[in-house]
Design an enzyme around this catalytic site. Structure first.
Site, short mmCIF file in Angstrom:
data_model
loop_
_atom_site.label_atom_id
_atom_site.label_comp_id
_atom_site.label_asym_id
_atom_site.label_seq_id
_atom_site.Cartn_x
_atom_site.Cartn_y
_atom_site.Cartn_z
N CYS A 108 3.59 3.23 8.54
CA CYS A 108 3.85 4.47 7.81
C CYS A 108 4.76 5.38 8.62
O CYS A 108 4.48 5.67 9.79
CB CYS A 108 2.54 5.18 7.52
SG CYS A 108 2.77 6.73 6.62
N GLN B 71 -6.35 -1.16 3.44
CA GLN B 71 -5.59 -0.74 4.62
C GLN B 71 -6.27 0.43 5.30
O GLN B 71 -6.70 1.38 4.66
CB GLN B 71 -4.16 -0.35 4.25
CG GLN B 71 -3.30 -0.09 5.49
CD GLN B 71 -1.87 0.27 5.16
OE1 GLN B 71 -1.59 1.39 4.80
NE2 GLN B 71 -0.96 -0.69 5.32
N PRO C 145 0.84 -1.20 0.00
CA PRO C 145 0.00 0.00 0.00
C PRO C 145 0.88 1.25 0.00
O PRO C 145 1.76 1.39 0.84
CB PRO C 145 -0.78 -0.13 1.31
CG PRO C 145 0.09 -0.96 2.20
CD PRO C 145 0.83 -1.89 1.29
N ASP D 15 13.20 -3.02 0.03
CA ASP D 15 14.26 -3.23 -0.95
C ASP D 15 14.06 -4.45 -1.83
O ASP D 15 15.03 -5.00 -2.37
CB ASP D 15 15.63 -3.31 -0.27
CG ASP D 15 16.03 -2.02 0.43
OD1 ASP D 15 15.39 -0.99 0.18
OD2 ASP D 15 16.99 -2.05 1.24
N ARG E 118 8.22 0.55 -3.81
CA ARG E 118 8.74 1.55 -4.74
C ARG E 118 9.24 0.96 -6.05
O ARG E 118 9.17 1.61 -7.09
CB ARG E 118 9.85 2.35 -4.06
CG ARG E 118 9.38 3.27 -2.95
CD ARG E 118 10.55 3.80 -2.13
NE ARG E 118 11.22 2.74 -1.38
CZ ARG E 118 12.45 2.80 -0.90
NH1 ARG E 118 13.17 3.88 -1.11
NH2 ARG E 118 12.96 1.80 -0.21
#
Length: 346
Positions: free
Chosen positions: A100, A70, A16, A202, A225
């Site tokens: 977050c 979420q 998310p 990662d 990402r």
């Protein structure tokens, strides 16, 4: 891997991400091979549920099962009500955000700030689990900072409360996204609890996904990402995990077609004006680090398409640019676009 009654296959999950994992992007990543796509964070305060932003975030019409939503907040009763509301509007899995790192979230004692109050974590998890008849999952970090890596304790609280899967981002809150993800804490958690554990942080290649699964013993990996501008990473990871072989990168023509479809979906979902604006960041991600063009070409492309005011113009500029790349020719951008492009350098 299973989350309650739901089989998650392949075992690679879209993270998310606020402002990124909207419905068009979730649908795209599912088509590209994600076993699960978690929605953007939705606020638990009912005063904001009828805003246009919240209504779009709660739109799951046509999404493939299972639908994971979420929620974020700080008050157990309010989060429980938010869970019920989202289930009533299509959620089949409710994920609680305790990972977050954003300041505006943590200043409200939501997100990863909650990890500093383990009794409150327990009350929230118990309230949400009791409120709904669908699986509840949790996303956390390894801790608040290097001196307070209490993720293993939170994991035990989560398992005792009835949480059915746990995602761990391998960084503390104060790291945000800097440095390298540490996987030893994830491995420790996996060895300590019986519920499924999803490793996050990662995961940017098929080889890294396989390594993290092997080193942590996790049941699945979560990609964040690295999926921005590269949604095919899900099929690449899934194929590698199944066969041990790497897929070739998508041809530039396929990248063009995926991108154009994504842009059209954004225009349709948000409306032309907002869709064109939101599409700009995705255009930048798709164009970034393409081996077919130079940094100067990429900068020129972004300068031009970022000035496009309408959907047709944005689509045409994008199509022409990638057509030129596919043909092996230097991309040329329309003369009508260049004056607007030049203005953004002034």
């Amino acid at each position: 891997m299973r989350i309650g009654p739901h089989a998650i296959a392949p075992r690679v999950v879209l993270a998310p991400m606020a402002g990124v994992t909207d419905k068009p992007f979730r649908l795209l990543c599912k088509r590209m091979g994600a076993g699960l796509a978690v929605s953007e964070m939705t606020i638990s305060d009912p005063r904001f549920w009828n805003t246009s932003k919240s209504l779009r975030r709660m739109d799951h019409d046509g999404e493939p099962d299972p639908i994971s939503v979420q929620i974020a907040g700080t008050e157990p009763r309010q989060l429980a009500e938010a869970a019920r509301y989202n289930v009533d509007h299509g959620a089949q899995i409710v994920d609680i955000n305790m990972g977050c790192p954003a300041k505006k979230v943590c200043h409200a004692w939501a997100g990863s700030a909650l990890m500093r109050d383990e009794p409150l974590v327990g009350r929230i998890l118990e309230a949400v689990v009791a409120a709904v008849d669908v699986p509840v999952t949790l996303k956390i970090r390894t801790g608040w900072d290097a001196a307070n890596r209490n993720a293993p304790a939170i994991a035990r609280i989560a398992e005792a409360a009835g949480i059915q899967a746990l995602t761990v981002h391998g960084r503390t809150r104060d790291q945000h996204y800097a440095g390298h993800a540490e996987y030893d804490t994830i491995a420790r958690i996996k060895a300590d609890i019986a519920i499924p554990v999803i490793a996050n942080g990662d995961i940017d290649s098929p080889q890294r996904a396989a390594q993290v699964l092997r080193d942590t013993g996790a049941d699945a990996v979560m990609v964040g990402r690295a999926a921005q501008g590269r949604p095919w990473i899900f099929r690449e990871i899934a194929h590698y995990l199944a066969s041990g072989e790497l897929l070739p990168p998508p041809a530039i023509g396929e990248v063009r077609d995926i991108l154009l479809g994504h842009l059209q979906a954004l225009h349709a979902f948000y409306g032309e004006e907002q869709g064109v604006r939101i599409a700009r960041k995705h255009l930048g991600w798709y164009a970034k680090d393409r081996p077919e063009h130079s940094a100067e070409q990429m900068a020129a492309f972004r300068a031009v398409v970022n000035r496009a005011q309408g959907a047709d113009e944005q689509l045409a500029l994008t199509r022409d640019y990638f057509d030129a790349l596919e043909a092996g020719m230097p991309p040329t951008l329309s003369d009508a676009a260049w004056p607007r492009a030049e203005s953004c350098f002034m």
